[in-house]
Design an enzyme around this catalytic site. Structure first.
Site, PDB file in Angstrom:
ATOM      1  N   CYS A 194       0.685  -1.166  -0.021  1.00 55.74           N
ATOM      2  CA  CYS A 194      -0.004   0.079  -0.071  1.00 55.74           C
ATOM      3  C   CYS A 194       0.844   1.235  -0.110  1.00 55.74           C
ATOM      4  O   CYS A 194       1.838   1.344   0.694  1.00 55.74           O
ATOM      5  CB  CYS A 194      -0.955   0.191   1.206  1.00 55.74           C
ATOM      6  SG  CYS A 194      -2.110  -1.254   1.234  1.00 55.74           S
TER       7      CYS A 194
ATOM      8  N   ARG B 119       3.733  -0.009  -4.889  1.00 54.19           N
ATOM      9  CA  ARG B 119       3.554  -0.634  -3.649  1.00 54.19           C
ATOM     10  C   ARG B 119       2.081  -1.808  -3.641  1.00 54.19           C
ATOM     11  O   ARG B 119       1.876  -2.072  -2.387  1.00 54.19           O
ATOM     12  CB  ARG B 119       3.414   0.437  -2.670  1.00 54.19           C
ATOM     13  CG  ARG B 119       4.774   0.991  -2.420  1.00 54.19           C
ATOM     14  CD  ARG B 119       4.685   2.345  -1.462  1.00 54.19           C
ATOM     15  NE  ARG B 119       4.485   1.715  -0.221  1.00 54.19           N
ATOM     16  CZ  ARG B 119       5.716   1.356   0.472  1.00 54.19           C
ATOM     17  NH1 ARG B 119       7.019   1.684   0.124  1.00 54.19           N
ATOM     18  NH2 ARG B 119       5.447   1.149   1.939  1.00 54.19           N
TER      19      ARG B 119
ATOM     20  N   TRP C 184      -2.583  -2.705  -1.641  1.00 55.12           N
ATOM     21  CA  TRP C 184      -2.546  -4.080  -1.751  1.00 55.12           C
ATOM     22  C   TRP C 184      -3.384  -4.682  -0.821  1.00 55.12           C
ATOM     23  O   TRP C 184      -3.243  -4.490   0.118  1.00 55.12           O
ATOM     24  CB  TRP C 184      -0.915  -4.366  -1.446  1.00 55.12           C
ATOM     25  CG  TRP C 184      -0.454  -5.807  -1.997  1.00 55.12           C
ATOM     26  CD1 TRP C 184      -0.157  -6.339  -3.059  1.00 55.12           C
ATOM     27  CD2 TRP C 184      -0.727  -6.915  -0.852  1.00 55.12           C
ATOM     28  NE1 TRP C 184      -0.085  -7.639  -3.205  1.00 55.12           N
ATOM     29  CE2 TRP C 184      -0.213  -8.105  -1.812  1.00 55.12           C
ATOM     30  CE3 TRP C 184      -0.927  -7.014   0.215  1.00 55.12           C
ATOM     31  CZ2 TRP C 184      -0.028  -9.437  -1.184  1.00 55.12           C
ATOM     32  CZ3 TRP C 184      -0.729  -8.182   0.913  1.00 55.12           C
ATOM     33  CH2 TRP C 184      -0.459  -9.347   0.069  1.00 55.12           C
TER      34      TRP C 184
ATOM     35  N   ASN D 137      -1.805   1.928   6.009  1.00 58.77           N
ATOM     36  CA  ASN D 137      -0.964   0.793   5.186  1.00 58.77           C
ATOM     37  C   ASN D 137      -0.759  -0.083   6.443  1.00 58.77           C
ATOM     38  O   ASN D 137       0.053   0.539   7.419  1.00 58.77           O
ATOM     39  CB  ASN D 137       0.202   1.652   4.478  1.00 58.77           C
ATOM     40  CG  ASN D 137       1.509   0.610   4.467  1.00 58.77           C
ATOM     41  OD1 ASN D 137       1.156  -0.903   4.050  1.00 58.77           O
ATOM     42  ND2 ASN D 137       2.584   1.002   4.275  1.00 58.77           N
ATOM     43  N   GLY D 138      -0.725  -1.305   6.562  1.00 57.68           N
ATOM     44  CA  GLY D 138      -0.625  -2.214   7.523  1.00 57.68           C
ATOM     45  C   GLY D 138      -1.639  -2.886   7.858  1.00 57.68           C
ATOM     46  O   GLY D 138      -2.679  -3.300   7.135  1.00 57.68           O
TER      47      GLY D 138
ATOM     48  N   GLU E  20      17.363 -17.732  -7.980  1.00 59.77           N
ATOM     49  CA  GLU E  20      16.994 -16.273  -8.462  1.00 59.77           C
ATOM     50  C   GLU E  20      16.344 -16.065  -9.765  1.00 59.77           C
ATOM     51  O   GLU E  20      15.206 -15.633 -10.031  1.00 59.77           O
ATOM     52  CB  GLU E  20      18.100 -15.338  -8.187  1.00 59.77           C
ATOM     53  CG  GLU E  20      17.683 -13.796  -8.774  1.00 59.77           C
ATOM     54  CD  GLU E  20      16.530 -13.021  -7.914  1.00 59.77           C
ATOM     55  OE1 GLU E  20      16.290 -13.582  -6.842  1.00 59.77           O
ATOM     56  OE2 GLU E  20      16.442 -12.123  -8.515  1.00 59.77           O
TER      57      GLU E  20
ATOM     58  N   LYS F 196      12.654 -14.903 -10.916  1.00 59.52           N
ATOM     59  CA  LYS F 196      12.359 -13.863 -11.631  1.00 59.52           C
ATOM     60  C   LYS F 196      11.211 -14.458 -12.663  1.00 59.52           C
ATOM     61  O   LYS F 196      10.253 -13.559 -12.934  1.00 59.52           O
ATOM     62  CB  LYS F 196      13.368 -13.402 -12.465  1.00 59.52           C
ATOM     63  CG  LYS F 196      14.476 -12.435 -11.784  1.00 59.52           C
ATOM     64  CD  LYS F 196      14.073 -11.001 -11.390  1.00 59.52           C
ATOM     65  CE  LYS F 196      13.311 -11.252 -10.043  1.00 59.52           C
ATOM     66  NZ  LYS F 196      13.938 -11.010  -8.951  1.00 59.52           N
TER      67      LYS F 196
ATOM     68  N   GLU G 278       7.653 -14.540 -11.198  1.00 57.01           N
ATOM     69  CA  GLU G 278       6.734 -13.524 -10.837  1.00 57.01           C
ATOM     70  C   GLU G 278       6.544 -12.677 -12.078  1.00 57.01           C
ATOM     71  O   GLU G 278       5.659 -11.818 -12.089  1.00 57.01           O
ATOM     72  CB  GLU G 278       7.474 -12.548  -9.670  1.00 57.01           C
ATOM     73  CG  GLU G 278       9.118 -12.434  -9.714  1.00 57.01           C
ATOM     74  CD  GLU G 278       9.795 -11.223  -8.567  1.00 57.01           C
ATOM     75  OE1 GLU G 278       8.809 -11.092  -7.747  1.00 57.01           O
ATOM     76  OE2 GLU G 278      10.882 -11.221  -8.508  1.00 57.01           O
TER      77      GLU G 278
ATOM     78  N   HIS H  98      17.544 -36.347  -8.384  1.00 54.59           N
ATOM     79  CA  HIS H  98      16.883 -37.056  -7.004  1.00 54.59           C
ATOM     80  C   HIS H  98      15.270 -36.835  -7.255  1.00 54.59           C
ATOM     81  O   HIS H  98      14.638 -36.588  -5.992  1.00 54.59           O
ATOM     82  CB  HIS H  98      17.390 -36.382  -5.956  1.00 54.59           C
ATOM     83  CG  HIS H  98      18.957 -36.762  -5.525  1.00 54.59           C
ATOM     84  ND1 HIS H  98      19.126 -38.100  -5.071  1.00 54.59           N
ATOM     85  CD2 HIS H  98      20.023 -36.246  -5.881  1.00 54.59           C
ATOM     86  CE1 HIS H  98      20.557 -38.269  -5.054  1.00 54.59           C
ATOM     87  NE2 HIS H  98      21.251 -37.031  -5.433  1.00 54.59           N
TER      88      HIS H  98
ATOM     89  N   LYS I 199       5.782  -4.198  -4.114  1.00 53.98           N
ATOM     90  CA  LYS I 199       7.234  -3.988  -3.986  1.00 53.98           C
ATOM     91  C   LYS I 199       7.589  -4.297  -2.693  1.00 53.98           C
ATOM     92  O   LYS I 199       8.427  -5.025  -2.557  1.00 53.98           O
ATOM     93  CB  LYS I 199       7.482  -2.775  -4.517  1.00 53.98           C
ATOM     94  CG  LYS I 199       8.731  -2.117  -4.494  1.00 53.98           C
ATOM     95  CD  LYS I 199       9.766  -3.149  -5.536  1.00 53.98           C
ATOM     96  CE  LYS I 199      11.267  -2.851  -5.602  1.00 53.98           C
ATOM     97  NZ  LYS I 199      11.758  -3.830  -6.329  1.00 53.98           N
TER      98      LYS I 199
END
Ligand code: M6R
Length: 611
Positions: free
Chosen positions: A2, A27, A73, A99-100, A484, A488, A491, A507, A606
């Protein structure tokens, strides 16, 4: 998560707050809304991106010099118009953005329902707002006092901005756990979750601390703690240029940030690494060098991409400094009962410096006496401030939700930390130290060369765009890079991807291999090279598609691979910071080819400021 923006001053507030919301959209982008004070509160909110809110507002009354805005968000309540912020209190006198997460909202709501409060949304925010209003009506002499009383009963995290009809030139703000920056202008103030909406207007800012309330008027900023004692605002100067938060001719922030890496890595090394003299100057760790060298153990805590940087650092620190390292997901660490022994050192890694899990994990480690070294990008962020000491990565604002330049900045910073400790501790020879310093200094130039293969990588991406799955394999220092690369791709393109140590393939994951499965090998030359070539052969034998990230002078790999990306030679310890760059580009181009919004991937935000 947010983004919040506020303006109080002499100019029209709407364009300032709207622009601020666009800057903070990374955000969260489930909904957006603005409340303007012009005689009374005018409220506009809409599900979707800020552009949809902007269209919705066309032709409406946007007068007023005080406003608050929010980009969401979703946590409590699905993303729709009803749950969008700002929220109005039951009387319509107050509007608030948040925000929270208010963890005890259910019990607060129960009490309010008994008092005949009705709720228009499913959010914890509307509950908190009506809780404040209830106190205001019954025993608060003013909004500020009501807020202070309410916050003492709140469990959870918040950054809130509140306005009321009665005081058209005042915004009251409070924070605990979610960030708040206040920009100081002449007869005007700007409030935001980070400095990006502010930098255009002023460079003088105050970072509000946890448990502080700010009463903000055009010509006055008053900070108080929850005990109603005045606090002295600590004004800092922003070290950020407007250009850093604009696309500067690139189609997407992600692409811009990938291409910025030669400069951002250079900025991270600048003034610190002197390869010629064989010197690494990191003032942040000088005071703690002995403590680090004698640490029985280093524990690295981080989330997501930052955790991958931590895992790479584990390999590097253990090899060069001979100190045992453990790498923990902050979200796990905070809820376990971790063993922290006397002298253990914590390295906390975070781009934003605001990741809720990492913050709580740090606090937990601090309570047990650990020393915290923060490796953080955002200057003045919460993690930077709660760490005992730290090393900034100096990667500049990262707007694309997928972390790219922040990751290579983290690797460069962690490499410098490792090499400095190893040199001080004498666990590497002078010759090896000088060699690593020189190799690190050459990274920006080598990244530049890798970026020249953008078109080649774009073509490879075109051949992979219809894949349903992908496997990323690497060994040793390149195993975290495989993780990584997979993160990437997931997402940005929504393709299911897994990263594995190449030897683990047999395995289990090898069962997935058929002619449709792309397997991306990070296969630059290191001690494992022959082994990874064998792994390639095993994939080829099962008709998998092999894409190899390899060194320029490797003659064997091209005979096994369907496509190759060439990387300049580098020491195996330095190679990860180079090898990740083509994987970032590959994900970017696959995402674009699949029509994805690469800067704002679905369901993500973000900085994850809620747990
Ligand atoms: O700001 P932080 O580095 O603490 O963020 C950690 C993760 O949320 C972040 O790296 C996330 O995984 C990114 N979306 C990765 O691209």
């Amino acid at each position: 998560m947010c983004g919040i923006v506020g303006y109080v001053g002499y100019r029209k507030a709407y364009p300032i707050v709207l622009k601020g919301l666009k800057r903070l959209e990374y955000r969260g982008y489930d909904s957006a809304g603005i409340a303007l004070l012009n005689g009374k509160i005018n409220l506009y909110k809409k599900q979707g991106k800020v552009a949809e809110l902007e269209d919705f507002i066309i032709g409406k009354n946007v007068e007023g010099t005080t406003a608050i805005g929010h980009t969401r968000w979703a946590t409590h309540g699905e993303p729709n118009d009803r749950n969008a912020h700002p929220h109005l209190s039951q009387s319509g006198e107050l509007a608030m953005i948040h925000n929270g997460i208010i963890e005890n909202y259910a019990s607060l709501k129960e009490d309010l329902l008994k008092k005949n409060y009705a709720f228009k949304s499913d959010t914890d925010t509307e509950v908190l707002l009506n809780f404040i209003e209830d106190i205001y009506k019954n025993n608060g002499s003013n909004l500020e006092e009501a807020l202070r009383i309410a916050l003492k009963r709140v469990v959870g995290a918040y950054c809130i901005l509140l306005i009321e009809n009665k005081n058209p030139d005042t915004i009251i703000a409070a924070r605990k756990g979610s960030p708040l920056v206040i920009g100081i202008g002449k007869n005007e103030h700007f409030l935001a979750s980070d400095a990006s909406p502010i930098v255009e207007y002023t460079k003088e800012v105050v970072y509000v601390n946890d448990y502080e309330i700010a009463i903000v008027r055009p010509d006055e900023l008053t900070l108080k703690n929850l005990g109603n004692e005045k606090q002295t605002p600590f004004i800092t100067k922003l070290d950020m240029e407007l250009d850093a938060i604009e696309k500067s001719g690139f189609e997407h922030f992600m692409l811009k940030e990938i291409f910025e890496q030669p400069k951002t890595i250079f900025d991270c090394l600048r003034g610190r690494l002197n390869a010629e003299k064989g010197n690494i100057n990191l003032s942040g760790i000088d005071k703690y060098l002995d403590a680090i060298c004698h640490a029985p153990r280093i524990i690295i805590i981080a989330c997501g991409t930052s955790w991958h940087a931590g895992l790479t650092a584990e390999y590097i620190i253990e090899e060069t400094c001979r100190i045992p390292v453990e790498v923990e997901y902050a979200s796990e660490f905070r809820y376990r009962n971790p063993i922290i022994n006397k002298g253990d050192m914590i390295i906390a890694i975070s781009q934003s410096g605001e990741t809720a899990d990492t913050i709580v994990a740090i606090e937990k480690a601090k309570e047990q006496g650990a020393i915290i070294l923060g490796v953080v990008n955002v200057v003045g962020s919460s993690i930077a401030r709660i760490s005992h000491t730290g090393v900034y990565t100096h990667s500049g604002p990262e707007i694309g939700v997928a972390s790219t330049k922040a990751f290579t900045g983290q690797l460069a910073a962690l490499m410098m930390i490792a090499f400095k400790i190893a040199h001080y501790k004498n666990t590497i020879s002078e010759e090896r130290f000088l060699h690593l310093c020189n190799e690190l200094a050459e990274v920006p130039e080598k990244v530049e060369k890798i970026l020249q293969q953008n078109e080649i990588i774009k073509n490879i991406a075109a051949s992979l765009k219809t894949s349903d799955d992908a496997l990323f394999l690497g060994r040793g220092y390149n195993f975290p890079i495989a993780l990584e690369g997979a993160l990437k791709l997931k997402e940005i393109s929504y393709i299911h991807a897994e990263g594995y140590p190449a030897a683990e393939m047999k395995h289990g994951p090898i069962a997935l291999v058929d002619e449709h499965l792309p397997v991306i090998f990070i296969a630059t030359k290191d001690v494992y090279h022959e082994k990874i070539v064998s792994n390639m052969q095993e994939i080829k034998a099962r008709k998998g598609k092999v894409i190899a990230v390899m060194n320029e002078d490797d003659n064997i790999t091209p005979t096994l691979a369907d496509a190759v990306i060439k990387i300049p030679e580098a020491d195996e310890i330095i190679a990860p910071v180079l090898n990740v760059v083509p994987l970032q580009l590959l994900s970017y181009h696959i995402g674009i080819a699949r029509g994805c919004n690469v800067d704002m991937p679905r369901n993500l935000a973000k900085s994850v400021t809620v747990e």
